[in-house]
Design a protein around this motif. Sequence first.
Motif, PDB file in Angstrom:
ATOM      1  N   LYS A  69      37.700  39.975  58.179  1.00  0.00           N
ATOM      2  CA  LYS A  69      37.439  41.334  58.666  1.00  0.00           C
ATOM      3  C   LYS A  69      38.342  42.329  57.942  1.00  0.00           C
ATOM      4  CE  LYS A  69      36.115  40.636  63.524  1.00  0.00           C
ATOM      5  NZ  LYS A  69      36.832  39.398  63.898  1.00  0.00           N
ATOM      6  N   ALA A  70      39.632  42.019  57.891  1.00  0.00           N
ATOM      7  CA  ALA A  70      40.593  42.926  57.291  1.00  0.00           C
ATOM      8  C   ALA A  70      40.248  43.236  55.839  1.00  0.00           C
ATOM      9  CB  ALA A  70      42.000  42.339  57.392  1.00  0.00           C
ATOM     10  N   GLU A  71      39.736  42.257  55.119  1.00  0.00           N
ATOM     11  CA  GLU A  71      39.436  42.457  53.711  1.00  0.00           C
ATOM     12  C   GLU A  71      38.336  43.494  53.500  1.00  0.00           C
ATOM     13  OE1 GLU A  71      39.890  42.282  49.772  1.00  0.00           O
ATOM     14  OE2 GLU A  71      41.183  41.328  51.269  1.00  0.00           O
ATOM     15  N   VAL A  72      37.394  43.578  54.427  1.00  0.00           N
ATOM     16  CA  VAL A  72      36.331  44.582  54.334  1.00  0.00           C
ATOM     17  C   VAL A  72      36.931  45.990  54.321  1.00  0.00           C
ATOM     18  CG1 VAL A  72      34.343  45.605  55.511  1.00  0.00           C
ATOM     19  CG2 VAL A  72      34.570  43.114  55.375  1.00  0.00           C
ATOM     20  N   PHE A  73      37.897  46.232  55.197  1.00  0.00           N
ATOM     21  CA  PHE A  73      38.506  47.571  55.284  1.00  0.00           C
ATOM     22  C   PHE A  73      39.391  47.858  54.078  1.00  0.00           C
ATOM     23  CE2 PHE A  73      37.543  46.247  59.630  1.00  0.00           C
ATOM     24  CZ  PHE A  73      36.745  47.297  60.021  1.00  0.00           C
ATOM     25  N   ARG A  74      40.057  46.833  53.557  1.00  0.00           N
ATOM     26  CA  ARG A  74      40.845  47.048  52.349  1.00  0.00           C
ATOM     27  C   ARG A  74      39.953  47.436  51.177  1.00  0.00           C
ATOM     28  NH1 ARG A  74      44.308  42.923  54.552  1.00  0.00           N
ATOM     29  NH2 ARG A  74      43.049  41.259  53.655  1.00  0.00           N
ATOM     30  N   ARG A  75      38.796  46.757  51.065  1.00  0.00           N
ATOM     31  CA  ARG A  75      37.862  47.110  49.987  1.00  0.00           C
ATOM     32  C   ARG A  75      37.290  48.504  50.194  1.00  0.00           C
ATOM     33  NH1 ARG A  75      36.197  41.421  50.388  1.00  0.00           N
ATOM     34  NH2 ARG A  75      34.516  42.039  51.797  1.00  0.00           N
ATOM     35  N   ALA A  76      37.008  48.855  51.448  1.00  0.00           N
ATOM     36  CA  ALA A  76      36.482  50.204  51.724  1.00  0.00           C
ATOM     37  C   ALA A  76      37.496  51.263  51.303  1.00  0.00           C
ATOM     38  CB  ALA A  76      36.142  50.338  53.210  1.00  0.00           C
ATOM     39  N   GLY A  77      38.756  51.067  51.641  1.00  0.00           N
ATOM     40  CA  GLY A  77      39.778  52.019  51.222  1.00  0.00           C
ATOM     41  C   GLY A  77      39.868  52.135  49.716  1.00  0.00           C
ATOM     42  N   ALA A  78      39.740  51.004  49.017  1.00  0.00           N
ATOM     43  CA  ALA A  78      39.784  51.015  47.554  1.00  0.00           C
ATOM     44  C   ALA A  78      38.590  51.760  46.968  1.00  0.00           C
ATOM     45  CB  ALA A  78      39.825  49.580  47.028  1.00  0.00           C
ATOM     46  N   LEU A  79      37.439  51.654  47.605  1.00  0.00           N
ATOM     47  CA  LEU A  79      36.247  52.358  47.114  1.00  0.00           C
ATOM     48  C   LEU A  79      36.376  53.869  47.319  1.00  0.00           C
ATOM     49  CD1 LEU A  79      33.552  49.844  48.352  1.00  0.00           C
ATOM     50  CD2 LEU A  79      33.865  50.556  45.980  1.00  0.00           C
ATOM     51  N   PHE A  80      36.923  54.281  48.446  1.00  0.00           N
ATOM     52  CA  PHE A  80      37.188  55.712  48.626  1.00  0.00           C
ATOM     53  C   PHE A  80      38.118  56.217  47.525  1.00  0.00           C
ATOM     54  CE2 PHE A  80      35.884  55.423  53.229  1.00  0.00           C
ATOM     55  CZ  PHE A  80      35.011  56.496  53.218  1.00  0.00           C
ATOM     56  N   GLN A  81      39.122  55.425  47.183  1.00  0.00           N
ATOM     57  CA  GLN A  81      40.047  55.830  46.132  1.00  0.00           C
ATOM     58  C   GLN A  81      39.364  55.835  44.766  1.00  0.00           C
ATOM     59  OE1 GLN A  81      43.676  56.657  46.561  1.00  0.00           O
ATOM     60  NE2 GLN A  81      42.818  57.652  44.742  1.00  0.00           N
ATOM     61  N   GLN A  82      38.557  54.815  44.489  1.00  0.00           N
ATOM     62  CA  GLN A  82      37.887  54.703  43.195  1.00  0.00           C
ATOM     63  C   GLN A  82      36.965  55.886  42.934  1.00  0.00           C
ATOM     64  OE1 GLN A  82      35.700  51.047  42.763  1.00  0.00           O
ATOM     65  NE2 GLN A  82      34.539  51.774  40.985  1.00  0.00           N
ATOM     66  N   HIS A  83      36.279  56.362  43.955  1.00  0.00           N
ATOM     67  CA  HIS A  83      35.310  57.443  43.808  1.00  0.00           C
ATOM     68  C   HIS A  83      35.829  58.746  44.407  1.00  0.00           C
ATOM     69  CE1 HIS A  83      32.365  54.525  42.399  1.00  0.00           C
ATOM     70  NE2 HIS A  83      32.733  53.757  43.402  1.00  0.00           N
ATOM     71  N   PHE A  84      37.143  58.903  44.400  1.00  0.00           N
ATOM     72  CA  PHE A  84      37.811  60.003  45.089  1.00  0.00           C
ATOM     73  C   PHE A  84      37.248  61.368  44.685  1.00  0.00           C
ATOM     74  CE2 PHE A  84      41.012  63.213  45.745  1.00  0.00           C
ATOM     75  CZ  PHE A  84      41.591  62.893  46.955  1.00  0.00           C
TER      76      PHE A  84
END
Length: 484
Positions: A69-84
């Motif tokens: 579960k936690a990994e899903v949110f870590r990836r989501a945060g990284a995607l927000f950063q990637q497409h900031f």
Amino acid sequence: MGVSDAKAFLDFSALASAPLGGGKREVVEPATGKVMCTVGIANAADVAAATRAAAGAQKPWAALPPREKAEVFRRAGALFQQHFDELALYATRETGGILPKGQHEIREAITICHLAAAMPLQPQGHVLPSVPGRTSIARRMPHGVVGVISPFNFPLILTLRAVAPALAAGNAVVIKPDTRTPVTGGLMIARIFAEAGLPKDLLHVLPGDAEAGEALVTDPLVPMIAFTGSPAVGRRIGELAGKHLKKVSLELGGANSLIILDDADLDIAASNAAWAAYLHQGQICMAANRILVHHSIAAPLLQRLVAKATHLPVGDGATGQVALGPLIDARQRDRVHAIVQDSIKAGAKLEAGGTHDGLFYKPTVLSGVKPGMRVFDEETFGPVANIITFGSDEEAVALANNNTGSLACAVISRSVGRAMAVGQQLKAGMVHINDQTVNDDCVNPFGGPGIAGNGTSVGGPADWEEYTQWQWMTIKDTAPMFPF
């Protein structure tokens, strides 16, 4: 469109083709009037289908190992950063904000995802005192499906702050974003989480009107509703939720007071007042709609605030160096203008602003504001600084507490002790000493009493209370014999 191309991350052709029973609607950029995209509009049947699918997906998600579960949110945060940059510009344009406001929404979204990633790895219950031979525990259990109804002003933050912790606690979520900001308030989130690997059917986004909202609130598969918006709609949701015995979290705004004591630095106080009144055109639930100033410093403070209001540039925040953008739509503009004009007729004095060019409302200053005037009694939700004078600390407290609920208050003084003494008497969910009213760190309980949100809070430690329910469980090695 490929997700590796930052400019193509939000695929508007996919948004336009969403098959919903309420038809389609154009999303219009407030600053330019241009159509940004077209989205599907949900009806009651769409809501029922979504809640059934969400309920089916929720149990396997709740049973997933916490690290997955936690990994899903870590990836989501990284995607927000990637497409900031792309996401920040879109949020700016859709909400009518300035670019730093859009960037702020994406930065906060990243933080909210990081906080949610930590939740599955935290303790989720207590071992309770019990008799020998029996283990007694209290454990937190997800509600099931959480309905999230979110507003237009900070749609990404105010949606994600419910969606992320609700998912992290093991729930499924159905979002009904405001139809004026459906992408930033929902479809952007769904796009991010789909790419991050959130299981199918766990998160649904249904832009819609009152029909969809009432269907979500009354749906038997949705035991909790999280709503941010106006007091009128909040009352209706609270009424429906109570009738159907649902948990409800309401965040509605209310009367927010910035108290400036007579020993305050005038330049600092004016800066705080302008920021609290004009940030995002005053369309913030924490905006200081009452600026309470000691009468001995009212004139020089007013002079400074009028100078700021007169010189703050207003325009398209996505393309220019401006301080204020447009109000969200004509209906909101007309409401703000009516409140200002009615208050002037009731005796308030217009010191600056009070006019508009299209949706661009000039930063406005009103003096001589008193209880009974609309700008005192109502949340204007526009760029209006209302100056109310007082003669003593006790009178300031009485004026600030003259409301049916307050989300945020603040006190400015050179004496921290004096400011603390005033602040401790304020009936508000959040109080800031030597600061203004617009504050949120994501890790703090956010909410207020009465019309501000029925006493509930979200954020930080409050999230576990909101998005789970307690279950008491006892365990014995063998069942006992009873004397019956």
